[in-house]
Scaffold this active site. Structure first.
Site, short mmCIF file in Angstrom:
data_model
loop_
_atom_site.label_atom_id
_atom_site.label_comp_id
_atom_site.label_asym_id
_atom_site.label_seq_id
_atom_site.Cartn_x
_atom_site.Cartn_y
_atom_site.Cartn_z
N ASP A 74 0.86 -1.18 0.00
CA ASP A 74 0.00 0.00 0.00
C ASP A 74 0.90 1.24 0.00
O ASP A 74 1.33 1.71 -1.05
CB ASP A 74 -0.92 -0.08 1.22
CG ASP A 74 -2.04 0.93 1.18
OD1 ASP A 74 -2.26 1.53 0.13
OD2 ASP A 74 -2.71 1.12 2.22
N ASP A 79 -7.01 -10.74 5.40
CA ASP A 79 -8.04 -10.83 6.44
C ASP A 79 -8.70 -9.50 6.73
O ASP A 79 -8.21 -8.43 6.35
CB ASP A 79 -7.42 -11.32 7.75
CG ASP A 79 -6.59 -10.23 8.43
OD1 ASP A 79 -5.71 -9.64 7.74
OD2 ASP A 79 -6.83 -9.94 9.60
P1 5GP Z 1 1.97 -0.55 3.73
O1 5GP Z 1 3.08 -0.44 4.72
O2 5GP Z 1 2.42 -0.87 2.32
O3 5GP Z 1 1.07 0.67 3.76
O4 5GP Z 1 1.00 -1.66 4.26
C1 5GP Z 1 1.15 -2.96 3.96
C2 5GP Z 1 0.37 -3.80 4.94
O5 5GP Z 1 -0.93 -3.26 5.22
C3 5GP Z 1 0.12 -5.13 4.31
O6 5GP Z 1 1.18 -6.02 4.59
C4 5GP Z 1 -1.19 -5.55 4.92
O7 5GP Z 1 -0.95 -6.18 6.17
C5 5GP Z 1 -1.93 -4.27 5.18
N1 5GP Z 1 -2.87 -3.96 4.10
C6 5GP Z 1 -2.77 -2.96 3.18
N2 5GP Z 1 -3.82 -2.97 2.35
C7 5GP Z 1 -4.61 -4.00 2.74
C8 5GP Z 1 -5.86 -4.52 2.25
O8 5GP Z 1 -6.48 -4.04 1.29
N3 5GP Z 1 -6.39 -5.59 2.90
C9 5GP Z 1 -5.76 -6.17 3.97
N4 5GP Z 1 -6.35 -7.22 4.53
N5 5GP Z 1 -4.58 -5.70 4.46
C10 5GP Z 1 -4.01 -4.63 3.85
#
Ligand code: 5GP
Length: 189
Positions: free
Chosen positions: A114, A170
């Protein structure tokens, strides 16, 4: 060869989905294509897949079976202190790798990226251990929120800014068993 599983009914929690974004067949085809690509790129090398528990479990299980060269697998588990935007992606390793990765060709496998903060933190941690190479394979790429540039060698699908569940992902530990990636009905959040 084992007999294929008999057709199983869909999980009851499929009824909590407002929309299916990626169907089971589409997932299967894309993961097979990734496995073929990875098998070609790493032919003759000592390949180690590293996954982050728990969201990656379904993806990495299918990806492993789509890889046709010798491969090993290891896992880390993390706990975030809060949303990655607030923590700057700093997470705590709650389970470390079982084996050293020094001198090995590591492919880091994630379910979703994300902002990129979590992934870039984990990659820094692994890079410090001296792998021969370190690349990333991500199933779902949400580019709209990206705060930090992460080089992704292999990616499955681009997604818009929507919170998705299923295929390992999840919501409060549920919905990981759904065979598709989808968006929950508002009342299920
Ligand atoms: P980032 O550090 O890239 O913002 O976040 C990554 C983490 O956020 C992922 O490993 C996951 O755990 C969680 N995450 C981000 N988007 C989603 C989503 O659409 N669904 C779920 N279940 N988890 C997400």
């Amino acid at each position: 060869m084992p007999e294929p599983c008999p057709a199983t009914p869909w999980p009851v929690e499929m009824q909590d989905l407002a929309r299916v974004l990626i169907g089971a067949e589409e997932l299967r085809e894309r993961v097979c294509a990734l496995g073929t690509q990875i098998s070609g790129d790493y032919a003759g090398q000592d390949l180690l897949l590293v996954g982050v528990l728990r969201g990656v479990t379904i993806f990495i299980a299918d990806l492993l079976r789509a890889i046709t060269i010798p491969v090993t697998v290891d896992f880390i588990a993390i706990s975030s202190y809060g949303p990655s935007l607030q923590t700057g992606g700093v997470v705590r390793l709650t389970k470390d790798l079982e084996e050293p990765i020094e001198g090995r060709h590591v492919l880091f496998v994630e379910d979703v990226i994300d902002t990129g903060l979590t992934l870039s933190y984990l990659l820094r941690t692994l890079r410090a251990r001296g792998p021969a190479s370190l690349r990333t394979c991500v199933l779902l790429d949400k580019r709209a929120h990206r705060l930090i540039d992460v080089d992704i060698a292999y990616h499955g699908f681009a997604l818009h800014d929507e919170y998705v569940v299923g295929y390992g992902l999840d919501h409060r530990q549920r919905y990981r068993n759904l065979p598709v990636v989808g968006v929950l009905k508002p009342e299920c959040y």
